[in-house]
Enzyme design. Structure first.
Site, short mmCIF file in Angstrom:
data_model
loop_
_atom_site.label_atom_id
_atom_site.label_comp_id
_atom_site.label_asym_id
_atom_site.label_seq_id
_atom_site.Cartn_x
_atom_site.Cartn_y
_atom_site.Cartn_z
N VAL A 101 0.86 -1.18 0.00
CA VAL A 101 0.00 0.00 0.00
C VAL A 101 0.90 1.23 0.00
CG1 VAL A 101 -1.78 1.29 1.25
CG2 VAL A 101 -1.80 -1.22 1.28
N CYS A 102 0.53 2.23 -0.78
CA CYS A 102 1.24 3.51 -0.80
C CYS A 102 2.72 3.28 -1.16
CB CYS A 102 1.05 4.21 0.54
SG CYS A 102 1.42 5.98 0.54
#
Length: 228
Positions: A101-102
């Site tokens: 994520v990210c």
């Protein structure tokens, strides 16, 4: 329903929502064990000012079916953490899904896991994926084989539901989405650079300039080590 072990990587200054959003969703996969893994079991301070306790270390974590790397400011140092990188390389071989994520995707990139793969990240850092041989894609969730990457922070919930649908089926994912009342209706249309006013985008870039410069330096160092 097959049993699953999910390992979420922890490191100092992790963005807590990158972690806790997907954990909240994926903990409802059914017949699943969630492990929060780090170099030690000492509490890890998040970017929100509170700590999270790892449940296991890199040496004693069960071999995961799913491994997920969140992002945040701390991902910059995580890219250069030899123990973390070695563990990712080892467990990714047997994992069914390798995810992030990210800016966690930059950590996967630093481990050499995204070469030739399409991937995404936070919009401010997405282009940096190319330094690791990845193909940056401007999407909220990107799937390339067993590699699944989510965009910035809140995209972690979309990522987790998408992964859930691939593992347990769309109906199960819909059930979990409804149980969490995940029905985003943001008060402003400023959640992406494509929707926000140009002046606002420029302001965010200006505010992030220093941290982005530091991140670029560490990306370049991690890339040089990877391809040396």
């Amino acid at each position: 329903m097959d049993a699953l072990d999910i390992a979420f990587v922890l490191f100092p200054n992790v963005t807590q929502l990158d972690l806790t959003g997907p954990v909240q969703v994926l903990s409802r996969l059914g017949n699943v064990s969630v492990h929060l893994v780090a170099g030690s079991t000492d509490p890890i301070m998040t970017d929100a000012g509170f700590s999270i306790n790892p449940t296991c270390t890199f040496t004693d974590c069960p071999k995961p079916h799913i491994v997920c790397v969140p992002g945040g400011v701390g991902a910059d140092d995580a890219m250069l953490d030899e123990e973390l990188i070695a563990w990712l390389r080892e467990v990714s071989v047997g994992a069914d899904w390798v995810t992030s994520v990210c800016t966690g995707s930059l950590v996967l990139g630093a481990a050499g896991l995204l070469q030739g793969k399409e991937a995404t990240s936070h919009w401010l850092s997405r282009r940096m994926l190319a330094e690791f041989g990845a193909i940056p894609v401007a999407e909220r969730v990107v799937v390339d084989g067993k590699f699944v990457t989510g965009g910035g922070v809140t995209a972690g919930i979309d990522f987790a539901l998408s992964l859930m649908a691939m593992i347990r089926g769309e109906e199960h994912a819909k059930l979990v989405q409804l149980s969490l009342e995940y029905d985003p209706q943001p008060p402003f249309r400023s959640g992406s650079p494509d929707k926000a006013d140009e002046a606002l985008v420029d302001r965010v870039r200006e505010l992030a300039h220093s941290s982005q410069s530091e991140r670029q330096t560490k990306v370049s160092a991690a890339s040089a080590r990877l391809f040396q």
